[in-house]
Design an enzyme around this catalytic site. Sequence first.
Site, PDB file in Angstrom:
ATOM      1  N   SER A 112      41.232 -25.397 -26.775  1.00 36.50           N
ATOM      2  CA  SER A 112      42.130 -25.594 -25.637  1.00 36.50           C
ATOM      3  C   SER A 112      43.510 -26.095 -26.047  1.00 36.50           C
ATOM      4  CB  SER A 112      41.505 -26.576 -24.638  1.00 36.50           C
ATOM      5  OG  SER A 112      41.266 -27.832 -25.243  1.00 36.50           O
ATOM      6  N   ARG A 122      51.737 -17.206 -17.621  1.00 34.21           N
ATOM      7  CA  ARG A 122      51.395 -18.398 -16.834  1.00 34.21           C
ATOM      8  C   ARG A 122      51.729 -19.665 -17.615  1.00 34.21           C
ATOM      9  NH1 ARG A 122      47.887 -23.087 -17.628  1.00 34.21           N
ATOM     10  NH2 ARG A 122      47.232 -23.829 -15.569  1.00 34.21           N
ATOM     11  N   THR A 179      49.125 -28.005 -25.246  1.00 33.37           N
ATOM     12  CA  THR A 179      48.004 -27.202 -24.775  1.00 33.37           C
ATOM     13  C   THR A 179      48.185 -25.727 -25.110  1.00 33.37           C
ATOM     14  OG1 THR A 179      46.717 -26.622 -22.796  1.00 33.37           O
ATOM     15  CG2 THR A 179      49.083 -26.788 -22.527  1.00 33.37           C
ATOM     16  N   THR A 209      44.087 -29.609 -22.393  1.00 32.48           N
ATOM     17  CA  THR A 209      45.246 -30.385 -22.792  1.00 32.48           C
ATOM     18  C   THR A 209      44.812 -31.535 -23.678  1.00 32.48           C
ATOM     19  OG1 THR A 209      46.131 -30.020 -20.560  1.00 32.48           O
ATOM     20  CG2 THR A 209      47.240 -31.666 -21.887  1.00 32.48           C
ATOM     21  N   THR A 253      45.604 -34.156 -17.214  1.00 28.58           N
ATOM     22  CA  THR A 253      44.835 -33.080 -17.827  1.00 28.58           C
ATOM     23  C   THR A 253      44.036 -32.385 -16.738  1.00 28.58           C
ATOM     24  OG1 THR A 253      43.228 -32.531 -19.558  1.00 28.58           O
ATOM     25  CG2 THR A 253      42.855 -34.567 -18.351  1.00 28.58           C
ATOM     26  N   GLY A 254      43.700 -31.128 -16.961  1.00 30.38           N
ATOM     27  CA  GLY A 254      42.930 -30.406 -15.952  1.00 30.38           C
ATOM     28  C   GLY A 254      43.645 -29.160 -15.487  1.00 30.38           C
TER      29      GLY A 254
END
Length: 329
Positions: free
Chosen positions: A85, A216, A206, A188, A239-240
């Site tokens: 990630s 994106r 990230t 992240t 994060t997320g």
Amino acid sequence: MSQRRKFIKKSLLGSAVFLPGVASAFNVPATGKQAIGEKPIILSTWNHGLPANADAWAKLEDTGSILDAVEAGVKNTELDLTNLSVGLQGLPDREGIATLDASIMTGDGSCGSVAFVRQIKHPISLARAVMEKTPHVMIVGEGARQFAIAQGFPLEEEKLSPNAQKAYDKWKVNSQYKPIINIENHDTIGMIGLDANGKLAGSCTTSGLAYKMHGRVGDSPIIGAGLYVDDEVGAATATGLGESIIRICGSFLIVELMRQGRTPQEACEEAVRRLISKNKDIKDIQAGFLAINKEGETGAYAVHPGFNFAKATNSGNVLIDSGSHFKKQ
């Protein structure tokens, strides 16, 4: 070097001791809130934060710069071949291309970021170059790549890592995007730090959501969304699922709530409530926040269970489970 080895040893002990459900038994609240602030202190998201914190702490001891520390810390994760990630080894977009985002900020308002950048091993260092060597805050895409070349950053071969290629080939069978909470959504590493003199800095890097649309960009490179730092108040990182965090300017919101008198923990919890109120299908969305105020008090909170973070102080480097709005079923 001996000090760094001792700190890494404490890191390993911390990761072994502070397992899910037992943090409170060692007087470390599961929410991450501290009754008494500590300086210096470094926080970073997820379990990859443990080795990142160790490198950040070593750099802080070496140079005395919290900015150097937060850059060095996340560079560790950018090179971690087991992490899908962050970094060029991360999972690609739906076109099979790895594109990276990063931001860095100090408490005096200086900041820089890059987004949708290709072939750069350390986008966090490129973000720092934007901050220190240009009049801009954000450079993206081919412009970021050209800037990197001009600054002497080597271009890496554009080839997926073996693990990413295997996952991408499997995904192409159906080509559906259905993010899995706490797996694809923790895309992240965010790191925030406070030195002994009260100076703050933060970093965020990230490879973005797996199999995203080409082009994106999430919250990580957006100052105020994935990261915000103010020496007068404190710092926050997120994060997320980036879209959910951008909708509430999550990190800026937390710092402003702390400016108004909220504790870091209270500010993180309010940010999660705001995020839930602004996003549909919340059962499929994970997001988590970390915060430090200028006294060294901390906070952490997430939408769903499963978010953890690493905390480094003079006492050691430990992994802590965050509290969450929704509880385990």
